[in-house]
Scaffold this active site. Structure first.
Site, PDB file in Angstrom:
ATOM      1  N   VAL A  83       1.068  -1.126   0.044  1.00 49.78           N
ATOM      2  CA  VAL A  83       0.041   0.147  -0.022  1.00 49.78           C
ATOM      3  C   VAL A  83       0.887   1.253   0.031  1.00 49.78           C
ATOM      4  CG1 VAL A  83      -1.791   1.126   1.283  1.00 49.78           C
ATOM      5  CG2 VAL A  83      -1.645  -1.127   1.174  1.00 49.78           C
ATOM      6  N   SER A  84       0.797   2.026  -1.272  1.00 47.70           N
ATOM      7  CA  SER A  84       1.844   3.262  -1.121  1.00 47.70           C
ATOM      8  C   SER A  84       1.673   4.159  -0.229  1.00 47.70           C
ATOM      9  CB  SER A  84       1.388   4.100  -2.555  1.00 47.70           C
ATOM     10  OG  SER A  84       1.670   3.065  -3.662  1.00 47.70           O
ATOM     11  N   ALA A  85       2.657   4.848   0.137  1.00 49.91           N
ATOM     12  CA  ALA A  85       2.873   5.793   1.135  1.00 49.91           C
ATOM     13  C   ALA A  85       1.787   7.060   0.849  1.00 49.91           C
ATOM     14  CB  ALA A  85       4.190   6.383   1.291  1.00 49.91           C
TER      15      ALA A  85
END
Length: 416
Positions: A83-85
Site C-alpha cells: 500500500v503506497s505511502a
C-alpha cells in the site's frame, strides 16, 4: 460511502490517539507539504481507515505520510506488493484530477487507493482495480467490503491488458512502477483523458501525468516517486551488476537498458584512489536534484545508477550511498558519479563528481560539464515527456529528444 467507526490505537505511546486523529494529522501534513490540494481529495483521505489494509502494522505508521505498507515479498525478499505511502497516493490522485461521476481504472490493487478513488467519483462514478496477484485482490476485496465501497470492482488479471469490458476510462491511475506503456492503456483511455503512471526512464522513475492526444500521450507534469515494479507481461526489472560484494557494504550498478559493463574492470577501478572535479554549481539544502538527474540521463548515453549500502560510505569506499542509486557515468574501465560537498554557506552544497579508474578524472570532468550545462541552460526548466506507439518513425518524434524504446512504446524526453 459507508465508513468504519474510529477506534483508539493500542500503541502505548499513542494510547489516547484515535484513528480519526491520526487521519486528521496525516491529512494536515499532506496539505502542508502540498501533496493534497483539492477539497474532494482531502475529504477522501480523512475518511478511509487505511490501517485495516495491513493488519498487525502499527497504526501510527499506517498514517505516516512517507510509510508504505508492505503486504507481500517474493522468495528473494523483494517487495512486490504494498500500500503506497500516503504522500505518493496523494500526489498521484491530485495529478489525475479525479472528478465526480468519472470511470477510473486502477492498475495495481491494495484496496486503500481504490477506496480513495471511490470516494472521489461518488455513487455516480465507478472504479475498476486490477492486480495480477490473487492474494492482493483478495485482500483488496476484503478491505473494500469493510469500508463499504460498492462502486469499486476488483479484478484479478494482468494490469498490462487494462480492463476492456469496463472501458473507456476517464482516468487510469497506475500504482506500480512501469517501464513501458501498453497500447491497451492508451486505447482504453478517453480522448483527453489522463493517465498517471510511475514511469521508469533509464533507471529514473517519475510519476507522470499524461493526457491522451490521439495515439500519443503528452505529459502534463511529473513528480519524483518510487514504487514496487509491475508484474506480468509488462514486467521489466532493472538488473544489478555488483562491483563490491562484501556483506553489508555492497556496491553495484543498476542497469536499465544501459550497455553491459565490464564488471571486473570497474571493480578494480573502484579500489583505485578517487579523483574529484567540482562544478561551482550549488544547491540549497532543501533543493531537489531530481531535475538535474533527469537532465543527466537525457544528455549522457551510459549513465546507470550506482547503489551502495550505508556501510560502504562509512568505510570511505564511496562518498554517496543511496538504495535507489546515484547517476554514474561509465566509460570503458572508468566511471564517475555525482556527489556534493559543503560550502562556506551552511545551507548550500556544491555539485561535483568523483572518478575512479585510469580515466576517472576525464570521466568526472565530462559529468561535471553536463552539470554546468544544466545550470546554464536548463535550471528552472522541467523536461517534457511524450509517449508514442512503438512503430512511430523517427521523423515523427520531437527533434533533439532522448528516445527510450520499449516493446510497446517510444518515450521521448525533451527540454525547452
Amino acid at each position: 460511502m459507508d465508513t468504519v467507526p474510529g477506534k483508539t490505537t493500542e500503541n502505548p505511546e499513542n494510547s489516547h490517539v484515535s484513528e480519526q486523529e491520526l487521519r486528521d494529522a496525516m491529512v494536515q501534513c499532506l496539505i502542508d507539504m502540498g501533496a493534497l490540494r483539492t477539497s474532494r481529495a482531502v475529504a477522501a483521505f480523512r475518511t478511509i481507515p487505511r490501517h485495516l489494509a495491513a493488519p498487525g502494522t502499527d497504526m501510527a505508521k499506517a498514517y505516516d505520510v512517507e510509510s508504505a505498507l508492505i503486504t507481500k515479498t517474493d522468495p528473494t525478499g523483494v517487495d512486490i506488493s504494498s500500500v503506497s505511502a500516503p504522500r505518493i497516493q496523494a500526489l498521484q490522485i491530485e495529478q489525475a484530477d479525479i472528478q465526480h461521476g468519472m470511470t477510473v481504472l486502477e492498475i495495481g490493487s491494495g484496496g486503500v487507493n481504490a477506496a480513495y478513488l471511490g470516494e472521489m467519483v461518488g455513487d455516480r462514478g465507478r472504479v475498476v482495480t486490477v492486480d495480477i496477484d490473487p492474494d492482493v485482490t483478495a485482500r483488496a476485496r476484503d478491505f473494500l467490503k469493510t469500508t463499504g465501497h460498492r462502486n469499486v470492482t476488483v479484478i484479478t488479471g494482468d494490469g498490462g491488458s487494462g480492463a476492456l469490458d469496463f472501458s473507456p476510462f476517464d482516468r487510469i491511475v497506475v500504482t506500480v512502477q512501469a517501464a513501458d506503456i501498453p497500447s491497451s492503456w492508451v486505447h482504453q483511455l478517453t480522448e483527453g483523458g489522463r493517465l498517471v503512471v510511475p514511469l521508469r526512464m533509464r533507471g529514473m522513475t517519475r510519476s507522470v501525468a499524461f493526457v491522451r492526444d490521439g495515439q500519443r500521450l503528452v505529459s502534463d507534469g511529473f513528480e519524483l516517486c518510487g514504487l514496487v515494479p509491475m508484474q506480468g507481461a509488462g514486467e521489466n526489472r532493472m538488473r544489478v551488476v555488483v562491483l563490491h560484494d562484501v556483506e553489508g557494504e555492497e556496491i553495484g550498478l543498476r542497469l536499465d537498458d544501459h550497455p553491459e559493463p565490464d564488471a571486473k574492470t570497474l571493480a578494480q577501478a573502484l579500489s583505485m584512489p578517487r579523483t574529484a572535479e567540482w562544478s561551482g554549481v550549488t544547491l540549497a539544502g532543501d533543493e531537489s536534484n531530481e531535475h538535474l538527474d533527469l537532465w543527466l540521463t537525457t544528455a549522457l548515453d551510459n549513465l546507470p545508477l550506482m547503489a551502495a549500502q550505508p556501510a560502504a560510505r562509512e568505510r570511505g569506499l564511496v562518498a554517496s550511498a543511496s538504495p535507489l542509486g546515484v547517476p554514474t557515468l561509465v566509460e570503458g574501465g572508468s566511471f564517475a558519479y555525482r556527489t556534493v560537498r559543503r560550502t562556506d554557506d551552511p545551507d548550500r552544497f556544491e555539485l561535483g563528481a568523483y572518478g575512479h579508474g585510469p580515466e576517472g578524472q576525464k570521466v568526472a570532468e565530462r559529468l561535471v560539464e553536463e552539470i554546468r550545462t544544466w545550470n546554464r541552460e536548463h535550471r528552472g526548466d522541467r523536461a517534457h515527456i511524450d509517449v508514442y506507439p512503438a512503430d512511430t518513425p523517427d521523423d515523427q518524434l520531437p527533434r533533439n529528444a532522448r528516445v527510450i524504446d520499449r516493446p510497446h512504446s517510444r518515450t521521448t524526453i525533451t527540454w525547452p
